[in-house]
Design an enzyme around this catalytic site. Structure first.
Site, PDB file in Angstrom:
ATOM      1  N   LYS A 100      15.267  17.201  26.688  1.00  0.00           N
ATOM      2  CA  LYS A 100      15.403  18.135  25.558  1.00  0.00           C
ATOM      3  C   LYS A 100      15.508  19.575  26.040  1.00  0.00           C
ATOM      4  O   LYS A 100      16.398  20.316  25.627  1.00  0.00           O
ATOM      5  CB  LYS A 100      14.180  17.996  24.634  1.00  0.00           C
ATOM      6  CG  LYS A 100      14.042  19.132  23.631  1.00  0.00           C
ATOM      7  CD  LYS A 100      12.902  18.934  22.662  1.00  0.00           C
ATOM      8  CE  LYS A 100      11.597  19.541  23.060  1.00  0.00           C
ATOM      9  NZ  LYS A 100      11.513  21.002  22.996  1.00  0.00           N
ATOM     10  N   ASN A 101      14.598  19.970  26.920  1.00  0.00           N
ATOM     11  CA  ASN A 101      14.562  21.391  27.279  1.00  0.00           C
ATOM     12  C   ASN A 101      15.638  21.774  28.291  1.00  0.00           C
ATOM     13  O   ASN A 101      15.744  22.928  28.678  1.00  0.00           O
ATOM     14  CB  ASN A 101      13.162  21.787  27.759  1.00  0.00           C
ATOM     15  CG  ASN A 101      12.190  21.771  26.589  1.00  0.00           C
ATOM     16  OD1 ASN A 101      12.611  21.829  25.427  1.00  0.00           O
ATOM     17  ND2 ASN A 101      10.899  21.669  26.871  1.00  0.00           N
ATOM     18  N   CYS A 156       7.411  24.877  17.323  1.00  0.00           N
ATOM     19  CA  CYS A 156       6.063  24.319  17.297  1.00  0.00           C
ATOM     20  C   CYS A 156       5.024  25.430  17.320  1.00  0.00           C
ATOM     21  O   CYS A 156       5.157  26.403  18.056  1.00  0.00           O
ATOM     22  CB  CYS A 156       5.849  23.404  18.501  1.00  0.00           C
ATOM     23  SG  CYS A 156       6.616  21.783  18.323  1.00  0.00           S
ATOM     24  N   ARG A 197       3.732  33.130  20.909  1.00  0.00           N
ATOM     25  CA  ARG A 197       4.924  32.938  21.743  1.00  0.00           C
ATOM     26  C   ARG A 197       5.795  34.195  21.638  1.00  0.00           C
ATOM     27  O   ARG A 197       6.818  34.218  20.960  1.00  0.00           O
ATOM     28  CB  ARG A 197       5.670  31.672  21.315  1.00  0.00           C
ATOM     29  CG  ARG A 197       4.792  30.444  21.411  1.00  0.00           C
ATOM     30  CD  ARG A 197       5.502  29.178  20.995  1.00  0.00           C
ATOM     31  NE  ARG A 197       6.315  28.625  22.045  1.00  0.00           N
ATOM     32  CZ  ARG A 197       7.050  27.523  21.891  1.00  0.00           C
ATOM     33  NH1 ARG A 197       7.069  26.888  20.749  1.00  0.00           N
ATOM     34  NH2 ARG A 197       7.777  27.062  22.898  1.00  0.00           N
ATOM     35  N   ASP A 251       3.358  20.542  28.459  1.00  0.00           N
ATOM     36  CA  ASP A 251       3.873  19.560  27.496  1.00  0.00           C
ATOM     37  C   ASP A 251       3.273  18.168  27.704  1.00  0.00           C
ATOM     38  O   ASP A 251       3.390  17.307  26.830  1.00  0.00           O
ATOM     39  CB  ASP A 251       5.408  19.487  27.572  1.00  0.00           C
ATOM     40  CG  ASP A 251       6.055  20.791  27.125  1.00  0.00           C
ATOM     41  OD1 ASP A 251       5.367  21.601  26.479  1.00  0.00           O
ATOM     42  OD2 ASP A 251       7.241  20.999  27.423  1.00  0.00           O
ATOM     43  N   ARG A 257      12.057  15.563  16.676  1.00  0.00           N
ATOM     44  CA  ARG A 257      12.595  16.789  17.289  1.00  0.00           C
ATOM     45  C   ARG A 257      12.835  16.607  18.789  1.00  0.00           C
ATOM     46  O   ARG A 257      13.729  17.233  19.347  1.00  0.00           O
ATOM     47  CB  ARG A 257      11.613  17.955  17.089  1.00  0.00           C
ATOM     48  CG  ARG A 257      11.489  18.391  15.650  1.00  0.00           C
ATOM     49  CD  ARG A 257      10.738  19.675  15.539  1.00  0.00           C
ATOM     50  NE  ARG A 257      11.278  20.654  16.480  1.00  0.00           N
ATOM     51  CZ  ARG A 257      10.724  21.819  16.735  1.00  0.00           C
ATOM     52  NH1 ARG A 257       9.630  22.168  16.110  1.00  0.00           N
ATOM     53  NH2 ARG A 257      11.268  22.644  17.596  1.00  0.00           N
TER      54      ARG A 257
HETATM   55  N1  EPU Z   1       5.296  34.451  27.328  1.00  0.00           N
HETATM   56  C1  EPU Z   1       5.108  35.817  27.267  1.00  0.00           C
HETATM   57  N2  EPU Z   1       6.169  36.620  26.929  1.00  0.00           N
HETATM   58  C2  EPU Z   1       7.408  36.114  26.658  1.00  0.00           C
HETATM   59  C3  EPU Z   1       7.595  34.722  26.713  1.00  0.00           C
HETATM   60  C4  EPU Z   1       6.513  33.908  27.070  1.00  0.00           C
HETATM   61  O1  EPU Z   1       4.020  36.309  27.489  1.00  0.00           O
HETATM   62  O2  EPU Z   1       8.311  36.883  26.355  1.00  0.00           O
HETATM   63  C5  EPU Z   1       4.188  33.557  27.697  1.00  0.00           C
HETATM   64  C6  EPU Z   1       3.800  32.610  26.581  1.00  0.00           C
HETATM   65  O3  EPU Z   1       2.864  33.205  25.690  1.00  0.00           O
HETATM   66  C7  EPU Z   1       3.193  31.449  27.365  1.00  0.00           C
HETATM   67  C8  EPU Z   1       3.990  31.454  28.648  1.00  0.00           C
HETATM   68  O4  EPU Z   1       4.628  32.723  28.737  1.00  0.00           O
HETATM   69  O5  EPU Z   1       1.862  31.703  27.673  1.00  0.00           O
HETATM   70  C9  EPU Z   1       5.004  30.364  28.768  1.00  0.00           C
HETATM   71  O6  EPU Z   1       5.850  30.408  27.675  1.00  0.00           O
HETATM   72  P1  EPU Z   1       7.408  30.129  27.852  1.00  0.00           P
HETATM   73  O7  EPU Z   1       8.172  31.329  27.425  1.00  0.00           O
HETATM   74  O8  EPU Z   1       7.664  29.556  29.186  1.00  0.00           O
HETATM   75  O9  EPU Z   1       7.624  29.021  26.799  1.00  0.00           O
HETATM   76  P2  EPU Z   1       8.969  28.774  26.077  1.00  0.00           P
HETATM   77  O10 EPU Z   1      10.083  29.193  26.969  1.00  0.00           O
HETATM   78  O11 EPU Z   1       8.918  29.323  24.713  1.00  0.00           O
HETATM   79  C10 EPU Z   1       9.409  26.376  27.018  1.00  0.00           C
HETATM   80  C11 EPU Z   1       9.606  25.014  26.429  1.00  0.00           C
HETATM   81  C12 EPU Z   1       8.285  24.516  25.854  1.00  0.00           C
HETATM   82  C13 EPU Z   1       7.257  24.475  26.980  1.00  0.00           C
HETATM   83  C14 EPU Z   1       7.141  25.860  27.637  1.00  0.00           C
HETATM   84  C15 EPU Z   1       6.251  25.863  28.858  1.00  0.00           C
HETATM   85  C16 EPU Z   1      11.911  25.081  25.770  1.00  0.00           C
HETATM   86  C17 EPU Z   1      12.912  25.118  24.672  1.00  0.00           C
HETATM   87  N3  EPU Z   1      10.635  25.092  25.405  1.00  0.00           N
HETATM   88  O12 EPU Z   1       8.965  27.191  25.956  1.00  0.00           O
HETATM   89  O13 EPU Z   1       8.517  23.206  25.386  1.00  0.00           O
HETATM   90  O14 EPU Z   1       5.992  24.125  26.459  1.00  0.00           O
HETATM   91  O15 EPU Z   1       8.441  26.313  28.062  1.00  0.00           O
HETATM   92  O16 EPU Z   1       6.745  25.021  29.836  1.00  0.00           O
HETATM   93  O17 EPU Z   1      12.273  25.007  26.934  1.00  0.00           O
HETATM   94  C18 EPU Z   1       8.130  21.305  24.040  1.00  0.00           C
HETATM   95  O18 EPU Z   1       9.108  20.778  24.596  1.00  0.00           O
HETATM   96  O19 EPU Z   1       7.355  20.674  23.280  1.00  0.00           O
HETATM   97  C19 EPU Z   1       7.859  22.725  24.272  1.00  0.00           C
HETATM   98  C20 EPU Z   1       7.034  23.427  23.507  1.00  0.00           C
END
Ligand code: EPU
Length: 420
Positions: free
Chosen positions: A21-22, A116, A121, A304, A397
């Protein structure tokens, strides 16, 4: 929608893992970097993919399913127009249109993305990274308004190794003049897969899979054909199901090198399995031991899979310490497990203790996010009696027809629409 699950059915046979998915979500966004045709294989049939495609179609993308798991996408008629707020709110990954749209157009308005509810975030790393490449941005009550007059390569230092921020900046940097270096970049397998796709499109990127990624910008990316990597979280979910239910099952079509730390942790807990080239054969595990489960960026234990380890901890002897280091709202599933008989102590938003082994009993429970939902399905399959899981549509999802998939190894899951 509700799942009714009969627990303790004998599980046996082989379960296939879907495409990640990701990985596919940023790859769909990346197809907008070219007006040539892209063909993507091993695409999971999940509702997050449907939503990304709906967003793409709404701005002129031409998308066709050309096989059960193959997508053909052409974005030659893409137009700069506001994205549908309702669609964007359905998933967090809609943020991934930010980088490629700014590569293609000089301005972009992104409604606040949804997804989610697993904690705070923020988008600061995305926006600060884009600012370094020459963008200016403003936050209005409903959206982020971002514009530039030509992207220019720069050094971007991420304070958090954010997955989607890394992906956005890599995609924008493909169109920037000069060289971009992302320092403290995310190295997750899905980030690597996006980079592999971009390289096939003609991008000049090095360092994928490490914490420093270098992109030499170019304006002309072409079409590409790509096969999405197997989903490590899907794989981890089914492997943990096999171990927790003491079943003899094979989980196949996986990349074992993406799961090294997960598999090592499972072995430390007492799980018995054989590693083949693309499969794991799980043996009926004997006594499981408690373990410290601390989520980390890749190659550590992914956040995850934390809820899946939480369920496993209910079946292990002793007290497992669960430390969710990334997100603040990812322990809620433990309260549902408690209703089923688990012994749980949640000490704060990031830390909990689970003491086992405890039998789990079928109950009416509710799933609040995707991975919590998967952990509750595993709990229900090992519990005695029937479990009803409310809000189970969330599972669609990210898991391809999880009920039908699990039925192939003997699970009994009945899907009931809420209207009934
Ligand atoms: N963070 C910041 N600032 C930002 C962005 C993130 O401080 O601008 C922090 C977040 O608060 C968190 C950490 O960085 O503590 C990691 O967040 P990240 O941005 O990596 O998460 P994401 O990119 O929104 C992706 C996956 C998630 C997965 C996370 C962590 C996708 C579409 N989503 O989310 O997947 O949990 O990385 O590996 O790639 C899932 O598949 O169920 C899912 C939630």
């Amino acid at each position: 929608m509700r799942f009714h699950i009969q627990g303790q059915k004998k599980l046996t046979g082989t379960i296939h893992v879907s495409g990640a998915k990701n990985a596919i979500l940023p790859i769909i966004a990346a197809t907008t970097l070219t007006n040539k045709t892209c063909i993507i294989d091993n695409v999971p049939r999940i509702s997050d993919v449907d939503t990304m495609l709906e967003i793409l179609r709404s701005v002129g993308g031409s998308v066709a399913w050309t096989g059960e798991h193959q997508l053909t996408i052409s974005n030659k008629d893409l137009e700069l127009q506001p994205l549908d707020t309702k669609l964007v709110k359905r998933l967090r990954a809609s943020v991934l249109f930010l980088g490629p749209f700014l590569a293609r157009f000089q301005s972009f308005s992104l409604p606040e993305p949804g997804g989610c509810i697993i904690g705070n975030r923020p988008l600061d790393s995305h926006l600060e990274g884009l600012r370094a490449l020459g963008c200016i941005w403003e936050r209005t009550p409903q959206s982020y308004e971002v514009s530039h007059s030509g992207l220019v390569g720069a050094d971007v230092v991420l304070r958090e190794a954010s997955v989607t921020a890394t992906e956005n900046i890599v995609m924008a940097a493909c169109a920037a003049r000069g060289t971009t270096r992302i320092i403290n970049a995310a190295s997750e397998p899905h980030v690597q897969d996006l980079i592999a796709f971009l390289i096939k499109m003609g991008a000049d990127i090095s360092g994928g899979g490490t914490s420093t990624i270098t992109v030499n910008g170019s304006n002309s990316l072409g079409g590409a054909q790509h096969t999405v990597i197997p989903d490590p979280i899907d794989a981890g979910t089914y492997i943990i199901l096999g171990i927790a239910s003491k079943s003899k099952i094979t989980v196949t079509d996986i990349r074992l090198d993406h799961l090294d730390v997960v598999l090592e942790t499972l072995r430390a807990m007492g799980a018995e399995f054989d590693r083949l080239e693309r499969s794991i054969i799980i043996h009926q595990t004997g006594v499981l031991k408690s373990e410290k489960i601390e989520t980390r960026i890749y190659p550590g234990i992914p956040t995850d899979l934390q809820p899946l380890f939480g369920v496993l901890a209910t079946q292990a002897h002793g007290t497992s310490f669960i430390h969710e280091t990334l997100f603040e709202s990812r322990l809620g599933y433990l309260s549902e497990l408690e209703k089923m008989g688990a012994s749980v102590l949640i000490s704060d938003a990031h830390r909990a203790y689970v003491t086992g082994p405890t039998p789990l009993n079928g109950r009416n429970i509710e799933c609040r996010d995707l991975r919590a939902g998967a952990s509750l399905v595993v709990a229900a399959l090992i519990a005695s009696g029937e479990t009803s899981i409310e809000n189970a549509q969330i599972l669609d999802r990210g898991y391809e027809k999880i009920d039908e998939h699990l039925a192939q190894i003997g699970a009994s899951i009945i899907r009931e629409d809420s209207a009934n």
